[in-house]
Motif scaffolding. Sequence first.
Motif, PDB file in Angstrom:
ATOM      1  N   ALA B  45       0.805  -1.217   0.000  1.00 20.26           N
ATOM      2  CA  ALA B  45       0.000   0.000   0.000  1.00 20.26           C
ATOM      3  C   ALA B  45       0.844   1.276   0.000  1.00 20.26           C
ATOM      4  CB  ALA B  45      -0.933  -0.001   1.206  1.00 20.26           C
ATOM      5  N   ASP B  46       2.026   1.228   0.620  1.00 20.38           N
ATOM      6  CA  ASP B  46       2.833   2.456   0.736  1.00 20.38           C
ATOM      7  C   ASP B  46       3.390   2.911  -0.596  1.00 20.38           C
ATOM      8  OD1 ASP B  46       2.385   2.112   3.309  1.00 20.38           O
ATOM      9  OD2 ASP B  46       4.467   1.853   3.953  1.00 20.38           O
ATOM     10  N   PHE B  47       3.734   4.202  -0.688  1.00 19.55           N
ATOM     11  CA  PHE B  47       4.516   4.574  -1.857  1.00 19.55           C
ATOM     12  C   PHE B  47       5.678   5.484  -1.476  1.00 19.55           C
ATOM     13  CE2 PHE B  47       0.785   7.253  -1.722  1.00 19.55           C
ATOM     14  CZ  PHE B  47       1.236   8.522  -2.022  1.00 19.55           C
ATOM     15  N   LEU B  53      10.142   3.627 -10.212  1.00 19.70           N
ATOM     16  CA  LEU B  53      10.609   3.027 -11.463  1.00 19.70           C
ATOM     17  C   LEU B  53      12.110   2.740 -11.481  1.00 19.70           C
ATOM     18  CD1 LEU B  53       8.512   5.125 -14.003  1.00 19.70           C
ATOM     19  CD2 LEU B  53       8.049   2.833 -13.197  1.00 19.70           C
ATOM     20  N   LEU B  54      12.585   1.996 -10.472  1.00 22.00           N
ATOM     21  CA  LEU B  54      13.993   1.600 -10.441  1.00 22.00           C
ATOM     22  C   LEU B  54      14.157   0.244 -11.113  1.00 22.00           C
ATOM     23  CD1 LEU B  54      15.011   2.598  -6.805  1.00 22.00           C
ATOM     24  CD2 LEU B  54      15.454   3.833  -8.932  1.00 22.00           C
ATOM     25  N   GLU B  55      15.294   0.099 -11.804  1.00 20.48           N
ATOM     26  CA  GLU B  55      15.590  -1.191 -12.434  1.00 20.48           C
ATOM     27  C   GLU B  55      15.823  -2.256 -11.379  1.00 20.48           C
ATOM     28  OE1 GLU B  55      18.312  -1.891 -15.559  1.00 20.48           O
ATOM     29  OE2 GLU B  55      18.134   0.155 -16.302  1.00 20.48           O
ATOM     30  N   ARG B  66       5.443   2.372 -10.368  1.00 22.06           N
ATOM     31  CA  ARG B  66       5.248   3.824 -10.476  1.00 22.06           C
ATOM     32  C   ARG B  66       5.107   4.496  -9.123  1.00 22.06           C
ATOM     33  NH1 ARG B  66      -1.121   4.403 -12.125  1.00 22.06           N
ATOM     34  NH2 ARG B  66      -1.844   2.942 -10.551  1.00 22.06           N
ATOM     35  N   MET B  67       4.762   3.711  -8.088  1.00 22.20           N
ATOM     36  CA  MET B  67       4.635   4.272  -6.751  1.00 22.20           C
ATOM     37  C   MET B  67       5.933   4.136  -5.966  1.00 22.20           C
ATOM     38  SD  MET B  67       1.623   5.351  -6.552  1.00 22.20           S
ATOM     39  CE  MET B  67      -0.038   5.158  -7.142  1.00 22.20           C
ATOM     40  N   GLY B  68       6.942   3.511  -6.571  1.00 22.12           N
ATOM     41  CA  GLY B  68       8.181   3.265  -5.860  1.00 22.12           C
ATOM     42  C   GLY B  68       8.100   2.036  -4.973  1.00 22.12           C
ATOM     43  N   SER B  69       7.078   1.194  -5.171  1.00 18.27           N
ATOM     44  CA  SER B  69       6.956  -0.019  -4.361  1.00 18.27           C
ATOM     45  C   SER B  69       7.726  -1.158  -5.003  1.00 18.27           C
ATOM     46  CB  SER B  69       5.485  -0.426  -4.244  1.00 18.27           C
ATOM     47  OG  SER B  69       4.736   0.647  -3.735  1.00 18.27           O
ATOM     48  N   LEU B 243       6.262   2.036 -20.700  1.00 16.27           N
ATOM     49  CA  LEU B 243       7.037   1.258 -21.654  1.00 16.27           C
ATOM     50  C   LEU B 243       7.527   2.197 -22.759  1.00 16.27           C
ATOM     51  CD1 LEU B 243       4.804  -1.913 -21.967  1.00 16.27           C
ATOM     52  CD2 LEU B 243       6.872  -1.618 -20.627  1.00 16.27           C
ATOM     53  N   PRO B 244       8.651   1.892 -23.405  1.00 18.07           N
ATOM     54  CA  PRO B 244       9.493   0.720 -23.212  1.00 18.07           C
ATOM     55  C   PRO B 244      10.556   0.891 -22.116  1.00 18.07           C
ATOM     56  CG  PRO B 244      10.268   1.964 -25.084  1.00 18.07           C
ATOM     57  CD  PRO B 244       9.085   2.706 -24.540  1.00 18.07           C
ATOM     58  N   GLU B 245      10.657   2.085 -21.499  1.00 14.01           N
ATOM     59  CA  GLU B 245      11.763   2.304 -20.560  1.00 14.01           C
ATOM     60  C   GLU B 245      11.698   1.311 -19.405  1.00 14.01           C
ATOM     61  OE1 GLU B 245       9.787   4.791 -21.632  1.00 14.01           O
ATOM     62  OE2 GLU B 245      11.190   5.557 -23.147  1.00 14.01           O
ATOM     63  N   ALA B 246      10.516   1.199 -18.759  1.00 17.31           N
ATOM     64  CA  ALA B 246      10.405   0.332 -17.578  1.00 17.31           C
ATOM     65  C   ALA B 246      10.022  -1.081 -18.003  1.00 17.31           C
ATOM     66  CB  ALA B 246       9.385   0.908 -16.604  1.00 17.31           C
ATOM     67  N   TRP B 247      10.925  -1.756 -18.735  1.00 16.21           N
ATOM     68  CA  TRP B 247      10.626  -3.081 -19.288  1.00 16.21           C
ATOM     69  C   TRP B 247      10.333  -4.105 -18.197  1.00 16.21           C
ATOM     70  CZ3 TRP B 247      13.956  -6.582 -17.304  1.00 16.21           C
ATOM     71  CH2 TRP B 247      15.161  -6.084 -16.802  1.00 16.21           C
ATOM     72  N   TRP B 248      10.896  -3.915 -16.995  1.00 13.56           N
ATOM     73  CA  TRP B 248      10.754  -4.915 -15.922  1.00 13.56           C
ATOM     74  C   TRP B 248       9.376  -4.866 -15.278  1.00 13.56           C
ATOM     75  CZ3 TRP B 248      13.467  -0.401 -15.799  1.00 13.56           C
ATOM     76  CH2 TRP B 248      12.993   0.576 -14.936  1.00 13.56           C
ATOM     77  N   TYR B 249       8.663  -3.761 -15.477  1.00 13.25           N
ATOM     78  CA  TYR B 249       7.414  -3.520 -14.756  1.00 13.25           C
ATOM     79  C   TYR B 249       6.389  -4.604 -15.086  1.00 13.25           C
ATOM     80  CZ  TYR B 249       4.053  -0.238 -12.582  1.00 13.25           C
ATOM     81  OH  TYR B 249       3.151   0.379 -11.783  1.00 13.25           O
ATOM     82  N   ALA B 250       6.225  -4.897 -16.384  1.00 17.96           N
ATOM     83  CA  ALA B 250       5.226  -5.895 -16.791  1.00 17.96           C
ATOM     84  C   ALA B 250       5.801  -7.310 -16.749  1.00 17.96           C
ATOM     85  CB  ALA B 250       4.727  -5.591 -18.203  1.00 17.96           C
ATOM     86  N   THR B 251       7.139  -7.410 -16.737  1.00 16.14           N
ATOM     87  CA  THR B 251       7.753  -8.732 -16.887  1.00 16.14           C
ATOM     88  C   THR B 251       7.410  -9.673 -15.739  1.00 16.14           C
ATOM     89  OG1 THR B 251       9.572  -7.576 -17.957  1.00 16.14           O
ATOM     90  CG2 THR B 251       9.927  -9.878 -17.396  1.00 16.14           C
TER      91      THR B 251
END
Lengths: 334, 287
Positions: B45-47, B53-55, B66-69, B243-251
Amino acid sequence: MKLLVLVLNRFFWFFPTVVGLMVITFTISHIIPADPVAFLAGDNASNEQIEALRRQLGLDQPMHIQLWRYLIDLTQGNFGNSLYTLRPISDDLSSRLPATLELTFMSVLVSAALGIPLGVISAVRRNSPLDHFLRIFTVSGLAIASFWFAILLQLLFAMDLGWTPLQGRSSGWGPEHITGFFVIDSLLTWNMEELRLSLSHMILPVMTLAYPAMATIVRFTRAGVLNAMNSNYVLYEEAMGFPRRVIIWKYVLRNALIGTVTQIGLIFGILIANAVVVEAVFDWPGLGYYAVQSILMSDYNAIMGFTFVAGVIFIIVNLIVDISHGFIDPRESR
Amino acid sequence: MEMFRFIVRKLVEDRVALLGVILIMALIIAAIAAPVFSTFPEDVADFHPKNRLLEPDSMFWFGTDRMGSDIYSRILFGARITITIAVVAIGASVLIGVPIGLVAGYYHGWFSEMLMRVSDIFLAVPQIVLAIAIAQTLGPSIENVILALSATYWPFWARLVYAETRSIQNEVFVEASIALGASPFRVMVMHVLPNISSSIIVRTTIGMGGTILTAATLGFLGLGAPAPSPEWGRMISESREFLPEAWWYATAPGIAIFLVVMGFNLLGDGLRDILDPRIRRSVHRDK
């Protein structure tokens, strides 16, 4: 004669099934919501507006009269107006239908053209490395979420490599409108540039839709061929010295395809359903994209219209599958 | 019990089905022990805007959203949602579908005919479409996703149980128990049901995979649990604008869905080979 009875019987059940489908959408839209009018009117409507709308829509009538009017309306193709485009929903749906059909037909074509030969080869070379590879390939195809697969393909082929367009149906104006199918229209007007554009836009959505469909076809064809290869007539033909190629591709395949045809019919319906997310990811201007826009707008008349049309397409496809069974498999009609 | 031991022994022999069991076990463990295994349990829940958006790295194994979680922690907690939806929705479908199929299969007459026609009509609409319509009308929440899925999936069990009941009702053991004066209820529950249970088990296992995919699709369309719920489908839909920058987000969420559905499909295939010799995955009668 028996075939005629079969066809008539299937046609006879068509109408009650469609009416049943109408009753389901009626139940979802009129009975499940606590107050359908408040639902329709939106959050900002005043009580007077809600009451006026209730009378206008005839929702103050008893339930059975409402159901009757609903059935009459749907039969005449009247789904109400869309909150998203402000046009009659039936117009919206019919103008978007060709885009979805073009995508699904192409996917069925691709998945059957690849899936049937691969299924046969997989069965003929059972337990070979190729068979094992195809098994992993098909099991994965059935487990992958198509919206995720679509995004992966976009990332790789459109964003990273730049080989295909990212989304949409054509980057130009589209060919002159004749049938609404871009490929057919650009062929009819001999517009090669548009043909190239519409085909290249189709590559990624078709890959997404065709992969799980192909996986199903490979599995069913493989099982069907293995089953048929154990029949006595194959033993006989082998004993008579028929070439293996002829036995498999002519005699075995015809028997094996009975199961596959059923699957292709079911797959077609599933593809129309999967088109919802695939069209949403690729901004493909078809029924599914329209349905997703309607979800975002909470436009529930439009969603019911989409549900009804998708259901009717599915019922018609199953009707065709049942009837074509009778033609492919003479035992069915005896 | 002997049956159970037989199934376990066969499953251990079938490497592919065993892989399915391992994947399902992993899902269950992840769901139960999510607070233990997760590196940032409070991240559901926290952000934390500065970690946005860290690799993936040694700190955030699957990157951050996107929330930094921490995505890894959210995936673990998302397993709870996945397993709840699948178990409750499938459980309800079985509880609705099996009795309907039993009654319609056991009795002959207009009532049976009607029950089967109703389930045919439900089967005549693609499941995902019907689920979308119901979930949209009820509003986005986990409970409504479960309701929508149960309302759309029960006819599969009704159809299956109906067909199986019809196929065994002329068997001697059924006729014998009727002749001995057993009540219809007793015949259905004590004699018919145990004999068709293996097909129900196979169908249920494979159904779990399909239901998880449909639930994820509803989540992706925004019809599932509302934000900031760590529902896997919703996470993938959130990732699209980065996308495409945050490729890991959906992976990571995509792989999680894939592995879980794969687990149930593999186990289902394996169970079918063991329990239902009529439809084997591969025919072994070599000439």
